[in-house]
Design a protein around this motif. Structure first.
Motif, short mmCIF file in Angstrom:
data_model
loop_
_atom_site.label_atom_id
_atom_site.label_comp_id
_atom_site.label_asym_id
_atom_site.label_seq_id
_atom_site.Cartn_x
_atom_site.Cartn_y
_atom_site.Cartn_z
N TYR A 200 53.52 39.07 76.64
CA TYR A 200 53.86 37.72 76.17
C TYR A 200 55.05 37.17 76.94
CZ TYR A 200 56.15 34.25 73.19
OH TYR A 200 56.79 33.13 72.73
N LEU A 201 56.08 37.98 77.09
CA LEU A 201 57.25 37.51 77.82
C LEU A 201 56.91 37.22 79.28
CD1 LEU A 201 60.18 39.73 76.45
CD2 LEU A 201 59.47 37.45 75.73
N ALA B 278 47.60 33.12 70.22
CA ALA B 278 48.43 32.22 71.02
C ALA B 278 49.85 32.74 71.02
CB ALA B 278 48.36 30.82 70.43
N GLY B 279 50.50 32.70 72.17
CA GLY B 279 51.92 33.07 72.24
C GLY B 279 52.77 31.86 71.90
N PRO B 280 53.61 31.95 70.86
CA PRO B 280 54.29 30.75 70.35
C PRO B 280 55.06 29.95 71.40
CG PRO B 280 54.72 32.65 68.94
CD PRO B 280 53.94 33.15 70.11
N GLY B 281 55.84 30.63 72.23
CA GLY B 281 56.65 29.90 73.20
C GLY B 281 55.81 29.17 74.22
N HIS B 282 54.78 29.85 74.72
CA HIS B 282 53.90 29.20 75.69
C HIS B 282 53.12 28.07 75.04
CE1 HIS B 282 55.04 32.30 78.44
NE2 HIS B 282 54.50 33.27 77.73
N ASN B 283 52.62 28.35 73.85
CA ASN B 283 51.86 27.33 73.14
C ASN B 283 52.71 26.10 72.83
OD1 ASN B 283 49.13 27.50 72.56
ND2 ASN B 283 49.46 27.61 70.34
N ALA B 284 53.94 26.37 72.41
CA ALA B 284 54.85 25.26 72.12
C ALA B 284 55.04 24.40 73.36
CB ALA B 284 56.20 25.81 71.64
N TRP B 285 55.31 25.04 74.46
CA TRP B 285 55.55 24.28 75.69
C TRP B 285 54.31 23.50 76.10
CZ3 TRP B 285 58.42 21.53 78.39
CH2 TRP B 285 58.17 21.24 79.74
N TRP C 62 47.89 33.17 77.01
CA TRP C 62 48.76 32.95 75.85
C TRP C 62 48.71 31.56 75.25
CZ3 TRP C 62 50.44 36.94 73.32
CH2 TRP C 62 50.53 38.16 74.00
N ALA D 193 52.43 27.79 80.95
CA ALA D 193 53.30 28.80 80.35
C ALA D 193 54.73 28.29 80.45
CB ALA D 193 53.19 30.13 81.10
N ALA D 194 55.58 28.81 79.58
CA ALA D 194 56.99 28.43 79.63
C ALA D 194 57.77 29.50 80.39
CB ALA D 194 57.53 28.26 78.21
#
Ligand SMILES: Nc1ncnc2c1ncn2[C@@H]1O[C@H](COP(=O)(O)OP(=O)(O)O)[C@@H](O)[C@H]1O
Ligand SMILES: Nc1ncnc2c1ncn2[C@@H]1O[C@H](COP(=O)(O)OP(=O)(O)O)[C@@H](O)[C@H]1O
Ligand SMILES: Nc1ncnc2c1ncn2[C@@H]1O[C@H](COP(=O)(O)OP(=O)(O)O)[C@@H](O)[C@H]1O
Lengths: 112, 494, 494, 494, 112, 112
Positions: C44-45, C73-80, C167, C303-304
């Motif tokens: 994820y990272l 879904a990976g939260p940080g990537h999804n958020a971005w 992600w 991705a973020a």
């Protein structure tokens, strides 16, 4: 012929237009103007700065009419535009020497 | 001016090659334990150092030991910081451009918009070339200025720079900080709209960013900065400034005052009325500033953590309270609460909470909002009239006064319960003598801003000149500086 | 037109039932090891495959083996990516609507705004029905067009689609890509404002998206696309295009040129002046475009991560440099730097960096900004005059020329140190022959855009007609196509 | 009014001290297992409870047992929720201010903008003081109203509040919800623009938020709410409302109808034309509303997960379809699709999908978009004319009708495959009797909105009065309520 | 001297200006006005509300000329402004008693 | 009576208004106009397109006065509006046959 110029309150425009139409006068030209007279303006303050607004929004109507209609036209306007409150405006009557309808080259009263 | 702009662009490109310099041979890779790998993942959630668990008894990380979770950008934090950088840019383009643009007369609306664009362009180039490095570099090993190691953004890549964040990409951090360096001079020039030459605005910006902004930002935010009480245990002045009360607000506000005094008032100031040509635009700009300010304030946590959340809450409350306060005072003083009053109050509240936001709780934010609404109100509506300077868009009244009061109140209200980092280097001072440190920091910022601006402004006035001709000022800078009109609504334009 | 729009809406709804089709019986669940679970969290990272550590010696995942971190879904990537999708929509509504709306005459301001709204509505329906699947599906197993498996967005749910991202939710990816499909035709029609019928704009949009956009986007970005040099090892043309230099910029720019040639110039073009009715709106639109472009460019990392960060940095620098370049050239050529110049330059720089942004470093971005400011400046201010076509809002000059130069420079400046993915399929070409692949890709995009647009435009001209009546054009499309006025400021409107 | 505003500000500050009350002595810390630590990290990705794996056989967490991943904000979710809160604020400032501002006559543009600002300021203070706690507190242990434990946002810190989210900071959640409480009354007052006193708007807002909004929001969204079918197994009415179909849309729409009936029509309504003064502003506002609505809808997942993604997709599709539907119906009915039609349709579609968005798939969103475009179209263009009420900006037609139909369709289309949470408490009802529960919930919201608004409006009319003088209304509220003009373009303003 | 007032279609302004310039008349004052006459307006609908717009955008030109030029001026305007379609406008000729050039205090025909 | 029409530079409006007020003339009507004359305009360039702006912003003042005041009024305007630079504008004096105050129906000089 006469050119009648009337300065009225903006929200009276519709009524004056209709009154003139009823009196058979169908053409006119209208301009947004600002008037200065006895009616007092107001003061606006933007942050610290005062700003006296003594020009008030008015509408100017210009109507060209045949001499014999002029009186009716003036009366009609005065009647429709009157609220009785200060700032109702003025009607001016000027002599008009010639009128031409651009579309047809008609001249004189038939062109009005 | 424009030539030197290009000079700045071209000459450094030679240096580029160096960035490809060979890295030293990597040591043999060691395998991290499960515990170490878990710890570095947990560090992501807690926004702490992912390599902490790798350190041996001597506090050193054995060469070759790392975890997959160390040295990479953390997605959630990175996402938030990209958003924050976008929001802070949004504050300038088009936020400030609208806020200021609406307040000038129609003949100068493009002028201030062009200033915002020109400043953005110019400061970006400066930041790339030297600015970022001068603030956040360390090679000079100085509490007053950063270093040269990141000139031309060399070495500013996707991995975090642990001096400033364990989890945010270095390049994202650099761009986030760029947006602050852009908006600060853009705020200043609000004081001198309608009467400063475009070329002079650009020259002033370039010098001011280098002479005032870069040193000040390093002192306050640099990891070895002179006044960085929060993060630098060796700081001489233990001041704290969460999001720029010193660096952005006080610096811009006081500089604006000096600049408008050097420049003199607009033609006809005090005689001719100069009402805002569009409070509609101004209100829209206020909305954008408020919205963007969350990037500015909550973004200054440099993480999407609970401290960011606290900054978010404090920002909201202070802005709303200050907007209401300004409007309420107007209502008391002259019977009507104006839209410009709400807008001015909101911005003033946002200014005042800027240094405090990540350190204080909701109720402290109410107090900051009250003070941040009331004192700038007084400064803009009374003080300015008494003193008679022509700070056209009240940059001093809003940012100078608001920033000053905010910095002081930060010293009063900062709370270890809200921000645990306050305990690291400041535990003794918080809630006690912190306000004295704040005053010291404010003094330094004041001196640097006033002194630097005075020197720059007088130099420019003596050389290139600051003001347009009288005719140009009368005709409006849109036409004379840019050859354009803001609006052409004529029906004959068909 | 509107009927077919409705037809498109209704008929496919029958198909809906199928989406509930029964999944095959799941195999007995196996328990992943701690190591596997850790690896999928670490993925994820790093924005890598969370199932990589599940694979056995044969590279296969044993049936029933998964980790809690896989397939979500990976939260940080999804958020971005949600933010990025919002930002790209923001570019059209209201960014482009303002940028373009300010540049037309007041009698056509609503017309271009209505086009933006109509295009958004129409393309969304097309994307739902077939578009997304044609670009990102795989069932046709073709390098030229996607598949039908995602018609009506069937199977596009909250879990990531690993063909495009490990992600990011599939539905978020689909909406992010929708925003690109919306803005591309919306950019095109800037060339033909003030003189194209609304119905013709909609018809053109529908055909163009299906005939030009979908195949081209599949070829460039489809996981098995013909020109997807980055991700498809089997790509025939090993071109790279980070965020749409081919798919959006070149495609729109060259299509705009063809369309405006087929349509012919505005009435009075070259005789009557047609100045922008509000550079204020145009400047605001520029700010929104710039701000939104971060979603476009940094979002194209899907991705973020650090690559997104690099794209962010390159985007900022190129935009700022190109804005300054355009303005500086204006200053040199005619003594004044205009606000429209800054705006045009910023957009041109953003265009030029679009294909390059996730592949290049900060200093390369400076070069792209210089070229992306200078060549479009030349195209808009000189070339257009010489050739005499009426590209009303300079879509060709800005997007066509800027996109073309950007694609080429991407081939020159792409750098494995910035984007490690370049090493996967292209290691030999990067820094060497990549620019030749870029030229090939550009050739294909050019042919598809010019050929497709010509065919569509001529067909529509022969059938429904493209232009309004002369009276309608004179009176303005706001009134004649929409029955409205943009502004009614009269004091008698009370 | 303003005095009570200040009263609200000052008096509660005494209470502040309490928040520092000493926590009970912490038990001896236990060490979590690797398995437990992994599980709590995995919970971050899945947006589930990070302490689930800490529970013993009795379902209790042994005192002193925790993991580093429990009780902290999850960066990706937190980032998304900060963004979402920003987006929802953006909907009001300046989104709604522009959307509404463009639709009024020029003499009232600042008035509605000032209302938006004043409401924002006032509701924020109320929310801080009591509002948040009344909705999301639990100390009253009541299905109808929350509690007092979070008055003055006490205890609302950076750690998540697991009643509402495992991973989002409590303060971020509180601010996200504040933005809903702000926009709801701001939507209402669109019905009464141009003829309600500013002071009456503020008084109405304060009372309405306390009397209608707080109870209703608690019933629908409170973890122990009376109508919270999704999350409260004890809910009496098992209704679902993803993002505010009841709380925001129906509540505002029906309240608006009542308020405009109590207030009476504008002077000259039906006789004088009152066309929008700037459809340009209105269109820009529409864009901002659409963009901001993603925070509203996808943000209501309170996580950056796949459900947020589904809400994102449904929102996009419904908005686009409804915009097209409205415009298409206009085209059928009177031969022209207007820009105002596209804008109205987009907003109506966004309204209709609001309660449904996180529960339905893409094709259901098409149906919601069709209904959400068509029925409000009918309400605004026909029904209003027949009934003759003066709902100036069609708040009832768009929000009341759109919200009502959306709530009902939510009951029809909600799908466990899209949102697994539907299976927790509602598995029997989904796809079967859920629409009946929706009708019950709608009945309650209807009664509360209509009854509450009627009581408040009649009380205010009888006491402070609701309407300005006739002269003030004629002159325009900008001047009479705020002492300002929206635009001063005169060339003599130089 | 005469004051010629012409109401014309806005897009004819440029042509009229050039025609007058060719006829040697270089000064004029232009105002945005709205006209009401035989030319029909249109109906705009904003959501459900109809709104009849019968004032159409026109441009008013004022030109002060010496008596002997008046005829040419009128003819020039009429010719340049004509489209032959309804709504082409009117030309009015008024007597003008005095003209002063503010800059120089010149009076009469030389001031025009 | 006379109708005095003055075309002046916009930034002179305030001064002219005050000068007239000092001369005892308190009423006037003001219009935003564009002037074309000897004063040269300028060229604006939008990207590649040049656009010559030869209409310059002016303000038109209309003041109706009694015959005996006309001379003073004209002189006052000329004096206050003069900058001595090209483009200062013109004053026109027209015969005015009748004036009516709408509010009161007063006619003639008392209505001015
Ligand atoms: N002498 C004048 N010449 C031209 N316009 C005038 C004159 N006096 C008044 N007006 C116009 O008439 C308007 C109304 O005049 P004012 O004195 O305010 O009220 P009233 O018409 O009731 O006497 C003014 O705003 C101005 O536009
Ligand atoms: N009697 C009038 N007085 C003043 N202006 C008039 C008069 N009649 C017409 N106009 C002006 O002339 C314009 C054109 O007149 P209209 O009757 O529509 O067409 P035409 O000029 O072809 O007869 C009108 O819009 C109005 O501005
Ligand atoms: N013949 C004319 N008729 C009407 N207006 C005129 C005439 N000549 C000039 N004007 C007006 O007077 C303004 C100033 O005239 P111009 O020739 O530029 O300078 P000056 O007044 O110094 O001679 C013009 O912009 C125009 O508005």
């Amino acid at each position: 012929m006469k050119l009648i110029i009337a300065i009225i309150k903006p929200f009276k425009l519709e009524e004056v237009k209709e009154a003139l139409a009823e009196a058979g006068i169908e053409g006119m030209t209208v301009t947004e103007v600002k008037g200065f007279g006895r009616q007092k303006g107001h003061t606006e303050i933007y942050r610290g700065s005062e700003y006296t607004v003594d020009f008030l929004p008015k509408v100017k109507i210009e109507v060209a009419v045949a001499d014999e209609v002029a009186g009716t036209a003036v009366d009609t306007i005065v009647k429709a535009a009157k609220t009785g409150k200060i700032g109702d405006g003025k009607v001016f009557v000027l002599p008009l020497e010639e009128v031409v309808r651009i579309r047809t080259d008609e001249r004189g009263e038939s062109a009005v | 001016m424009l030539l030197s702009f290009f000079f700045a662009l071209f000459c450094p490109l030679w240096a580029q090659g160096e960035s490809a310099a060979a890295a030293p041979a990597a040591p043999v890779a060691l395998t991290p334990t499960v515990e170490q790998r878990l710890a570095s993942l947990e560090a992501y959630l807690a926004n702490t150092d992912p390599t902490a668990a790798l350190k041996n008894a001597q506090g050193k990380i054995p060469p070759g030991l790392s975890t997959p979770g160390a040295g990479v950008a953390g997605p959630g934090h990175n996402a938030w910081m990209m958003v924050s950088a976008v929001l802070v840019l949004f504050m300038t383009l088009p936020g400030l451009a609208l806020f200021y643009g609406g307040l000038v007369r129609a003949k100068n609306v493009l002028s201030i918009m062009g200033w915002c664009l020109g400043i953005t362009s110019l400061v970006t180039v400066l930041w790339w070339a030297v600015g970022y490095s001068l603030v956040f570099g360390r090679s000079f090993d100085s509490p007053y200025l950063g270093g040269s190691e990141h000139f031309f953004l060399k070495g500013v890549g996707g991995a975090p720079n642990p001096n400033y964040s364990f989890w945010v990409s270095h390049n994202v951090f650099a761009m986030f900080q760029l947006m602050f360096a852009i908006i600060t001079p853009a705020v200043i020039v609000g004081a001198v709209v309608e009467r400063m030459k475009f070329s002079a605005v650009l020259a002033f910006t370039a010098l001011w960013v280098l002479v005032v902004y870069c040193p000040l930002a390093h002192m306050v935010w640099g990891s070895n900065g002179w006044m960085n009480g929060l993060a630098n245990p060796a700081a001489s002045i233990k001041a704290i400034d969460f999001a720029g009360g010193l660096v952005v607000e006080m610096a811009s506000g006081w500089s604006a005052l000096v600049l408008c005094l050097v420049l003199g008032p607009r033609l006809g100031f005090g005689k001719t009325p100069m009402p805002p040509h569009s409070l509609v635009l101004c209100m829209v700009g206020t909305g954008l500033l408020w919205v963007g300010w969350y990037g500015f304030n909550a973004g200054s946590a440099v993480a999407a953590d609970g401290i960011a959340g606290s900054a978010f809450m404090a920002t909201t409350i202070a802005a709303a309270v200050a907007a209401g306060t300004w409007a309420a005072l107007e209502f008391l003083v002259r019977g009507k609460a104006s839209v410009l009053g709400f807008c001015s109050g909101a911005v003033a509240g946002l200014v005042a909470i800027t240094p405090a936001c990540g350190f204080v709780d909701a109720s402290a934010a109410v107090w900051v909002g009250l003070a941040g609404g009331a004192l700038p109100f007084f400064a803009c509506t009374k003080l300015k009239g008494w003193l008679g300077y022509d700070d056209a868009l009240d940059v001093f009244g809003v940012h100078g006064v608001g920033g000053t009061i905010g910095m002081l109140l930060t010293g009063v209200f900062a709370d270890v319960a809200i921000n645990g980092n306050l305990a690291t280097n400041l535990s003794g001072a918080v809630g006690r003598t912190l306000w004295i440190e704040q005053l010291k920091g404010m003094g330094v910022a004041f001196i640097l801003a006033v002194g630097g601006t005075l020197a720059i402004a007088l130099t420019l006035r003596a050389t290139m000149g600051l003001r347009p001709t009288i005719e140009a000022e009368q005709e409006g800078l849109d036409l004379t500086d840019h050859g354009e009109h803001g609006y052409i609504y004529d029906s004959s334009n068909i």
